[in-house]
Structures are given as structure tokens and as C-alpha cells.
Design a protein around this motif. Structure first.
Motif, mmCIF file in Angstrom:
data_model
loop_
_atom_site.group_PDB
_atom_site.id
_atom_site.type_symbol
_atom_site.label_atom_id
_atom_site.label_comp_id
_atom_site.label_asym_id
_atom_site.label_seq_id
_atom_site.Cartn_x
_atom_site.Cartn_y
_atom_site.Cartn_z
ATOM 1 N N LYS A 99 -116.186 76.630 81.704
ATOM 2 C CA LYS A 99 -117.979 76.162 81.457
ATOM 3 C C LYS A 99 -118.812 76.196 82.562
ATOM 4 C CE LYS A 99 -118.379 72.977 78.954
ATOM 5 N NZ LYS A 99 -118.181 71.255 78.106
ATOM 6 N N TYR A 113 -109.097 61.907 87.494
ATOM 7 C CA TYR A 113 -108.448 63.405 86.541
ATOM 8 C C TYR A 113 -106.848 63.388 87.378
ATOM 9 C CZ TYR A 113 -106.412 68.173 85.189
ATOM 10 O OH TYR A 113 -105.475 68.369 84.213
ATOM 11 N N THR A 131 -112.175 70.624 81.470
ATOM 12 C CA THR A 131 -111.422 69.826 81.024
ATOM 13 C C THR A 131 -110.909 70.331 79.847
ATOM 14 O OG1 THR A 131 -112.651 68.033 80.552
ATOM 15 C CG2 THR A 131 -110.748 67.633 82.629
ATOM 16 N N GLU A 132 -111.716 70.653 79.167
ATOM 17 C CA GLU A 132 -111.648 71.318 77.662
ATOM 18 C C GLU A 132 -110.330 72.230 77.905
ATOM 19 O OE1 GLU A 132 -114.522 70.513 79.005
ATOM 20 O OE2 GLU A 132 -115.456 70.105 77.371
ATOM 21 N N LEU A 133 -110.040 73.424 78.157
ATOM 22 C CA LEU A 133 -108.809 74.017 78.744
ATOM 23 C C LEU A 133 -107.418 73.179 78.433
ATOM 24 C CD1 LEU A 133 -110.494 76.714 80.199
ATOM 25 C CD2 LEU A 133 -110.365 76.737 77.649
ATOM 26 N N GLY A 134 -106.816 73.690 77.981
ATOM 27 C CA GLY A 134 -105.337 73.145 77.702
ATOM 28 C C GLY A 134 -104.329 73.715 78.853
ATOM 29 N N PRO A 135 -103.104 73.867 79.101
ATOM 30 C CA PRO A 135 -101.842 74.461 80.474
ATOM 31 C C PRO A 135 -101.942 75.849 79.132
ATOM 32 C CG PRO A 135 -101.444 72.250 79.507
ATOM 33 C CD PRO A 135 -102.208 72.298 78.595
ATOM 34 N N GLU A 136 -102.267 76.048 77.607
ATOM 35 C CA GLU A 136 -101.684 77.414 77.040
ATOM 36 C C GLU A 136 -102.666 78.101 77.187
ATOM 37 O OE1 GLU A 136 -102.054 74.085 75.835
ATOM 38 O OE2 GLU A 136 -104.012 74.233 74.532
ATOM 39 N N GLU A 148 -123.686 71.524 82.401
ATOM 40 C CA GLU A 148 -123.904 69.845 83.209
ATOM 41 C C GLU A 148 -122.798 69.174 82.923
ATOM 42 O OE1 GLU A 148 -126.898 69.812 84.844
ATOM 43 O OE2 GLU A 148 -126.446 67.854 85.307
ATOM 44 N N ASP A 149 -122.130 69.679 81.964
ATOM 45 C CA ASP A 149 -120.797 69.152 81.482
ATOM 46 C C ASP A 149 -119.912 69.173 83.559
ATOM 47 O OD1 ASP A 149 -120.921 66.563 80.390
ATOM 48 O OD2 ASP A 149 -120.182 68.448 78.835
ATOM 49 N N LEU A 156 -121.115 67.219 86.562
ATOM 50 C CA LEU A 156 -120.754 66.497 86.346
ATOM 51 C C LEU A 156 -119.421 65.790 87.075
ATOM 52 C CD1 LEU A 156 -121.884 64.770 83.432
ATOM 53 C CD2 LEU A 156 -123.110 65.062 85.509
ATOM 54 N N ARG A 157 -118.411 67.061 86.677
ATOM 55 C CA ARG A 157 -117.017 67.124 86.597
ATOM 56 C C ARG A 157 -116.093 67.341 88.233
ATOM 57 N NH1 ARG A 157 -115.493 69.589 80.989
ATOM 58 N NH2 ARG A 157 -115.674 67.762 79.807
#
Lengths: 124, 199
Positions: free
Chosen positions: B151, B168, B137-142, B154-155, B158-159
Motif C-alpha cells: 500500500k 500493532y 496490515t492487510e497482508l498476512g504472513p503468507e 493515506e492508510d 497513518l500507520r
């Protein structure tokens, strides 16, 4: 004047969170409640959603959802995660506003663990 | 046969096991499911199984090495057979000869691959792509449709949980501008926890 904080109730008020929270020990509930309170206080006075030094222990990062601007994720200890939207100042909210969007404590670790154990039994 | 034309032994073993559990793989599954295997393995074992690179492509996370391998697949490969999928203009179906795998998975590695096969192997491929996007989720559509790294920590684990994935979708579908759905201003942060517990 601190920034206004509100919550977006359809996603913020979450029964799953309540259920997970209620399963915690009394000491853990107090610790988590203090942690949530501390973050909300910080969001009210932080200067930047990710770069403010006071927020760094929350390891903030953008939370990108197509078509939705200004979302950020904050990570507490263990599994606590909070997603908030930073909104631009308006005449009504000259300091801007932080909208609390979601809070989670539970990430189904138990379920995955059970599945792995079940796979192990199948193999035995 | 040129050995360099083969996938690394562990990646080969992961894909072969996925083929075995699912009765074959489409190429889209072959390039995405190993990512989920590595996310779970990193959490469960503290190490990845494949060690290959994963990138943010247009339709989600992809292992370029696996994509190239099955796009230019050598017919003489001893492990994988690639056939055109029935009634499809472009899809291919991948099957494996398990006996030819060079480095079989151990028991705990098999458990992880089987878990991913069981949980995500039957998802329609478009949905599988969305699952991999929601781990990043750090990455945007662009960023999707580039070769940006993704990534694997561990994040991301979790996701992967259904609850996080559902969250989401609910955020994406919500009208956050609808002020009738906002709470009153929160004057005392301690009220937040009390309100959450009244939900």
C-alpha cells in the motif's frame, strides 16, 4: 439475538484516546461518540466482518497480525480507526462474539508536520 | 555508459540525499527507505517522489529495481559507489557523489527525504523491515516473501505514526484469549464511549 460485544481492556481502554477525544470540540465529541456507537451496534448484527453491506461505509479490511486470527480494521470519518476481533461461536456465545481491541483518533500528524517544518527551518 | 543501467533520476536523487544525510546506506536501507519517502510524499505533496514499484518481500517492503541495481551495480556509475561493509560477510555500503545527480530534489522534496532519514535512517535494518510490514496490515504472513504489491496511500501514512506502530506490537503481544481481561458484555453501545472516557 444480536452477537455479544465485549472489549479487551488492556488495549481497548487507552488514555491516549481519551486525551485526544477530550481535545475535540463539543460538537465533534458528540459526532465521534455517535459514530463509535453506530459501529458497535452494527458489529452486533452484521453477518460478515467485511462483506456485510451495512459495514461498507467503514471500509472494513483484515488486520493481519502473526499468530492472531480474526482481526479486522474499521475506518471512520477522519482519523477514527477501530480494530475488532471476530470470534467463532461457542456453547457460551452461540452467535459468536466481537471483541473490541483498539481505538485510535490520533495519528501524530501534528508531530510529523512539526518535523517537516523544523527541517524546513534547518534548510533556510 | 548505458543510461538504462541507471536508476531513474528522481530515485537516484532520493537515494543520494539519503546517503548524504546518513553518511552512506546499507543495501537494506536503500531498498526500504524510499518506500517510506513515497508514503510521506504521497500524504504531504499528493504525489510520490520515486514512482518505482514496491513489493512485499520476506523482510518487509523492497524496491526490486533498487535491489537489482545495487546487486549488479556497474562500477562506472557516476553517482553511487558500492563498497563491502567493514566486518560483514555480505553487507555493502553505498555512498553517493551528489554533484553527479541528474535531477536534484526541490526544497519540499528534500524536507521529506530528510524527515525519513531523521526518523527511520538510524533504525536497525530488521526493525526498519518491521516498520514497513506494519504499514501493510492487510497482508498476512503468507504474503510476505512474495512480490505482492504494497500500500502507498493515506492508510499507510497513518500507520507510520509511532502510536499506530506501538499499537500493532501491543496487539501482537497480548493474550486475547485471556477472558479475565475482557469486559462484561456490552448491552448498551453508548456505555462504550463512557467507559473509554473513564480509562
Amino acid at each position: 439475538m444480536p452477537r455479544q460485544i465485549r472489549s479487551f481492556d488492556p488495549t481497548w481502554k487507552d488514555r491516549a484516546f481519551r486525551k485526544t477525544f477530550e481535545k475535540l470540540s463539543a460538537a465533534e465529541r458528540t459526532r465521534q461518540a455517535d459514530e463509535i456507537t453506530a459501529l458497535i451496534e452494527l458489529l452486533g448484527r452484521a453477518r460478515h466482518p467485511t462483506l456485510d453491506p451495512a459495514l461498507q461505509s467503514w471500509r472494513p479490511s483484515a488486520y493481519r497480525v502473526p499468530g492472531v486470527a480474526g482481526l479486522f480494521e474499521y475506518r471512520g470519518r477522519n482519523l477514527l480507526r477501530i480494530i475488532a476481533q471476530w470470534r467463532e461461536p461457542t456453547a457460551e456465545e452461540p452467535e459468536g462474539l466481537v471483541l473490541l481491541i483498539a481505538i485510535t483518533l490520533d495519528h501524530d500528524h501534528d508531530r510529523l508536520r512539526r518535523l517537516i517544518e523544523s527541517n524546513r527551518r534547518d534548510l533556510d | 555508459m548505458n543510461l538504462e543501467a541507471r536508476l531513474d533520476p528522481k530515485t537516484e536523487a532520493v537515494l543520494a540525499r539519503l546517503c548524504e544525510k546518513l553518511g552512506g546506506l546499507y543495501k537494506t536501507q536503500a531498498v526500504k527507505l524510499p518506500y517510506l519517502v513515497d508514503v510521506v510524499a504521497q500524504h504531504s505533496l499528493g504525489r510520490r517522489l520515486t514512482g518505482i514499484r514496491f513489493e512485499a518481500w520476506d523482510q518487509g517492503v523492497v524496491a526490486p529495481e533498487i535491489y537489482r541495481f545495487f546487486t549488479h551495480h556497474p562500477e562506472s556509475d557516476p553517482v553511487f559507489q558500492v563498497e563491502p561493509a567493514r566486518f560483514s560477510e555480505s553487507a555493502v555500503r553505498i555512498k553517493a557523489r551528489l554533484g553527479a545527480v541528474r535531477e536534484p530534489l526541490n526544497e519540499e522534496e528534500q524536507e521529506i527525504v530528510d524527515l525519513v532519514a531523521c526518523e527511520y535512517g538510524r533504525l536497525p535494518v530488521e526493525q526498519l523491515g518491521r516498520v514497513t510490514k506494519r504499514l501493510n496490515t492487510e497482508l498476512g504472513p503468507e504474503n510476505w516473501g512474495t512480490n505482492a504489491p504494497v500500500k502507498l496511500d493515506e492508510d499507510s501514512f497513518l500507520r507510520l505514526s509511532p502510536r499506530w506502530q506501538d499499537l500493532y506490537e501491543r496487539i501482537a503481544a497480548a493474550d486475547l484469549d485471556d477472558r479475565s481481561l475482557w469486559s462484561q458484555p456490552i448491552d448498551d453501545p453508548k456505555d462504550v464511549v463512557r467507559q473509554l472516557l473513564d480509562a
